[in-house]
Design a protein around this motif. Structure first.
Motif, PDB file in Angstrom:
ATOM      1  N   CYS A  23       0.844  -1.089   0.005  1.00 32.32           N
ATOM      2  CA  CYS A  23       0.182   0.120   0.168  1.00 32.32           C
ATOM      3  C   CYS A  23       0.876   1.218  -0.210  1.00 32.32           C
ATOM      4  CB  CYS A  23      -0.943  -0.213   1.185  1.00 32.32           C
ATOM      5  SG  CYS A  23       0.053   0.048   2.691  1.00 32.32           S
ATOM      6  N   PRO A  24       0.312   2.398  -0.309  1.00 33.07           N
ATOM      7  CA  PRO A  24       1.237   3.632  -0.279  1.00 33.07           C
ATOM      8  C   PRO A  24       1.846   3.800   1.210  1.00 33.07           C
ATOM      9  CG  PRO A  24      -0.881   4.029  -1.645  1.00 33.07           C
ATOM     10  CD  PRO A  24      -1.030   2.666  -0.832  1.00 33.07           C
ATOM     11  N   ARG A  25       2.916   4.409   1.210  1.00 26.52           N
ATOM     12  CA  ARG A  25       3.447   4.629   2.612  1.00 26.52           C
ATOM     13  C   ARG A  25       2.838   5.929   3.001  1.00 26.52           C
ATOM     14  NH1 ARG A  25      10.100   4.813   2.185  1.00 26.52           N
ATOM     15  NH2 ARG A  25      10.380   2.781   1.483  1.00 26.52           N
ATOM     16  N   PRO A  26       2.265   5.970   4.235  1.00 28.90           N
ATOM     17  CA  PRO A  26       1.414   7.016   4.776  1.00 28.90           C
ATOM     18  C   PRO A  26       2.429   8.425   4.920  1.00 28.90           C
ATOM     19  CG  PRO A  26       1.494   5.362   6.499  1.00 28.90           C
ATOM     20  CD  PRO A  26       2.469   4.917   5.246  1.00 28.90           C
ATOM     21  N   THR A  27       1.541   9.571   4.610  1.00 23.10           N
ATOM     22  CA  THR A  27       2.193  10.612   4.631  1.00 23.10           C
ATOM     23  C   THR A  27       1.877  11.568   5.790  1.00 23.10           C
ATOM     24  OG1 THR A  27       0.452  11.558   3.290  1.00 23.10           O
ATOM     25  CG2 THR A  27       2.456  10.740   2.199  1.00 23.10           C
ATOM     26  N   ASN A  28       1.221  11.129   6.673  1.00 23.86           N
ATOM     27  CA  ASN A  28       0.729  12.032   7.620  1.00 23.86           C
ATOM     28  C   ASN A  28       1.422  11.665   9.054  1.00 23.86           C
ATOM     29  OD1 ASN A  28      -0.494   9.434   7.888  1.00 23.86           O
ATOM     30  ND2 ASN A  28      -2.644  10.439   8.392  1.00 23.86           N
ATOM     31  N   ALA A  29       2.334  10.876   9.018  1.00 25.64           N
ATOM     32  CA  ALA A  29       2.972  10.412  10.506  1.00 25.64           C
ATOM     33  C   ALA A  29       4.344  10.220  10.194  1.00 25.64           C
ATOM     34  CB  ALA A  29       2.244   9.084  10.826  1.00 25.64           C
ATOM     35  N   PRO A  30       5.350  10.236  11.435  1.00 22.84           N
ATOM     36  CA  PRO A  30       6.903  10.351  11.196  1.00 22.84           C
ATOM     37  C   PRO A  30       7.459   8.846  11.382  1.00 22.84           C
ATOM     38  CG  PRO A  30       6.086  10.991  13.332  1.00 22.84           C
ATOM     39  CD  PRO A  30       4.788  10.897  12.640  1.00 22.84           C
ATOM     40  N   GLY A  31       6.529   7.942  11.752  1.00 24.56           N
ATOM     41  CA  GLY A  31       7.085   6.820  12.115  1.00 24.56           C
ATOM     42  C   GLY A  31       7.484   6.093  10.855  1.00 24.56           C
ATOM     43  N   LYS A  32       8.565   4.888  11.121  1.00 25.82           N
ATOM     44  CA  LYS A  32       8.992   4.022  10.137  1.00 25.82           C
ATOM     45  C   LYS A  32       8.032   3.039   9.719  1.00 25.82           C
ATOM     46  CE  LYS A  32      13.842   5.090  11.868  1.00 25.82           C
ATOM     47  NZ  LYS A  32      14.925   4.699  12.339  1.00 25.82           N
ATOM     48  N   PRO A  68       7.142   6.571  29.868  1.00 27.71           N
ATOM     49  CA  PRO A  68       6.906   5.337  30.954  1.00 27.71           C
ATOM     50  C   PRO A  68       5.375   5.338  31.152  1.00 27.71           C
ATOM     51  CG  PRO A  68       7.887   7.354  32.105  1.00 27.71           C
ATOM     52  CD  PRO A  68       7.874   7.733  30.615  1.00 27.71           C
ATOM     53  N   LEU A  69       4.665   6.339  31.208  1.00 32.04           N
ATOM     54  CA  LEU A  69       3.102   6.332  31.405  1.00 32.04           C
ATOM     55  C   LEU A  69       2.345   5.726  30.442  1.00 32.04           C
ATOM     56  CD1 LEU A  69       2.658   9.719  33.396  1.00 32.04           C
ATOM     57  CD2 LEU A  69       2.965   7.477  34.241  1.00 32.04           C
ATOM     58  N   GLU A  70       2.926   5.707  29.274  1.00 33.39           N
ATOM     59  CA  GLU A  70       1.946   5.007  28.047  1.00 33.39           C
ATOM     60  C   GLU A  70       2.400   3.723  27.983  1.00 33.39           C
ATOM     61  OE1 GLU A  70       1.687   5.904  23.343  1.00 33.39           O
ATOM     62  OE2 GLU A  70       3.018   7.136  24.482  1.00 33.39           O
ATOM     63  N   ARG A  71       3.371   3.235  28.706  1.00 31.43           N
ATOM     64  CA  ARG A  71       3.757   1.553  28.598  1.00 31.43           C
ATOM     65  C   ARG A  71       4.163   1.399  27.214  1.00 31.43           C
ATOM     66  NH1 ARG A  71       2.403  -3.697  28.529  1.00 31.43           N
ATOM     67  NH2 ARG A  71       3.448  -5.044  29.964  1.00 31.43           N
ATOM     68  N   LEU A  72       4.746   2.013  26.437  1.00 29.22           N
ATOM     69  CA  LEU A  72       4.987   1.790  24.785  1.00 29.22           C
ATOM     70  C   LEU A  72       6.242   1.016  24.653  1.00 29.22           C
ATOM     71  CD1 LEU A  72       4.174   3.021  22.000  1.00 29.22           C
ATOM     72  CD2 LEU A  72       6.111   4.713  22.581  1.00 29.22           C
ATOM     73  N   GLY A  73       6.144   0.442  23.755  1.00 29.55           N
ATOM     74  CA  GLY A  73       7.295  -0.660  23.338  1.00 29.55           C
ATOM     75  C   GLY A  73       8.183   0.330  22.256  1.00 29.55           C
ATOM     76  N   GLN A  74       9.600  -0.162  22.186  1.00 27.70           N
ATOM     77  CA  GLN A  74      10.617   0.273  21.228  1.00 27.70           C
ATOM     78  C   GLN A  74      11.057  -1.179  20.099  1.00 27.70           C
ATOM     79  OE1 GLN A  74      11.890   3.532  22.267  1.00 27.70           O
ATOM     80  NE2 GLN A  74      12.605   3.677  19.864  1.00 27.70           N
ATOM     81  N   THR A  75      10.775  -0.727  19.012  1.00 27.43           N
ATOM     82  CA  THR A  75      11.111  -1.594  17.930  1.00 27.43           C
ATOM     83  C   THR A  75      12.576  -1.591  17.401  1.00 27.43           C
ATOM     84  OG1 THR A  75      10.341  -0.389  16.074  1.00 27.43           O
ATOM     85  CG2 THR A  75       8.715  -1.906  17.230  1.00 27.43           C
ATOM     86  N   GLN A 101       5.836   1.548  16.142  1.00 25.83           N
ATOM     87  CA  GLN A 101       6.131   0.718  17.407  1.00 25.83           C
ATOM     88  C   GLN A 101       4.791   1.018  18.435  1.00 25.83           C
ATOM     89  OE1 GLN A 101       9.811   2.707  18.235  1.00 25.83           O
ATOM     90  NE2 GLN A 101       8.954   4.379  19.363  1.00 25.83           N
ATOM     91  N   ARG A 102       4.167   2.176  18.277  1.00 26.95           N
ATOM     92  CA  ARG A 102       2.829   2.392  18.946  1.00 26.95           C
ATOM     93  C   ARG A 102       1.819   1.609  18.457  1.00 26.95           C
ATOM     94  NH1 ARG A 102       2.798   7.867  19.085  1.00 26.95           N
ATOM     95  NH2 ARG A 102       3.358   8.028  21.479  1.00 26.95           N
TER      96      ARG A 102
END
Length: 271
Positions: free
Chosen positions: A63-72, A124-131, A163-164
């Motif tokens: 699919c096309p790469r998103p243009t509205n977000a900075p993630g990889k 830390p409050l979001e309990r987010l993972g890092q890829t 990663q989110r």
């Protein structure tokens, strides 16, 4: 699981990282793992990559790469039902990490079906993972790519970073590596900003992998600079330049970005 071949996978696309980054990954893995193992690189250009590395093409996002977000977001292609001829459990490692200890526990920790990420302690409050370093079983979570293909802009807009998306949408939830295995260079090695003027970055005891999200990169950290666009200089020169005529930007932020060269990176981040 620990008796099977250990598979380490990385991705190289575009021109930001040259083949030497892949070659360093292989060398660091080789020094810090118990055989048998193999390193697989998914890339659009395999020229210059050492022959011991198994090279495959870049997986299709579909699919096309998103243009509205900075993630990889191209990383999302890893979650397809198939990934070329690869099968089983793999440990994904970003090209800009520094391996400083044994990787064996990353393959024996938890169950084979677990999706295990580094913890993002910036939020830390979001309990987010890092890829930057994570483990998964190829094909088990194909719905992640399918769902993304159906609504790439919507998913990217909602989660901003891949990663989110992984943290929130893996069925059954994710797990984290034990604290202390993976260290964030800025948060765990630099120390509080006034201390950065008094001693060089430290490698905490027990660290197995150091990750470098954002800036600086390992090549910058070795020289004691925030990025390749900033001159590496001593503490006095750094302070003087901050208050020089014509300085633009936040002086406080600039002062915080001083640190001494991290000489220990040279020992680990090499072929």
């Amino acid at each position: 699981m620990s008796e099977q071949i250990k598979q380490v996978i990385c991705i190289k696309w575009g021109t930001r990282y040259g083949p030497e980054y892949v070659n360093r990954i292989y060398a660091m893995v080789e020094r810090n793992i118990t055989p048998p193992f193999r390193v697989i690189c998914l890339t659009d250009d395999s020229e210059g990559i050492r022959q011991e590395v198994v090279c495959r093409g870049l997986p299709e996002l579909g699919c096309p790469r998103p243009t509205n977000a900075p993630g990889k977001w191209p990383k999302t292609a890893l979650w397809g039902h198939k990934l070329f001829d690869l099968t089983g459990v793999v440990l994904f490692i970003d090209l800009d990490v520094v391996i400083t200890g044994s990787l064996d526990p990353f393959f024996s920790y938890g169950a084979p079906e677990d999706v295990i990420l580094a913890r993002n302690w910036v939020k830390p409050l979001e309990r987010l993972g890092q890829t930057s370093i994570f483990r998964f079983e190829i094909g088990r979570h194909g719905y992640m790519l399918e769902n993304f293909q159906q609504n790439p802009e919507g998913i990217a807009g909602k989660y901003q970073f891949e990663q989110r998306y992984v943290t929130n949408c893996i069925k059954g939830g994710i797990k984290f590596w034990p604290r202390g295995w993976v260290r964030h260079f800025r948060m765990d090695c630099l120390g509080p900003w006034p201390l950065r003027y008094l001693r060089p970055p430290k490698l905490p005891i027990g660290t197995r992998v150091v990750i470098f999200p954002g800036k600086p990169d390992p090549s910058d950290a070795i020289q004691g600079r925030w990025s390749d666009q900033v001159k590496a200089q001593g503490r006095i020169a750094h302070i003087k330049s901050c208050f020089s005529r014509g300085f633009k930007g936040s002086r406080f932020r600039y002062l915080k970005r001083f640190f001494m060269p991290a000489e220990w990176i040279k020992e680990h981040w090499r072929e």
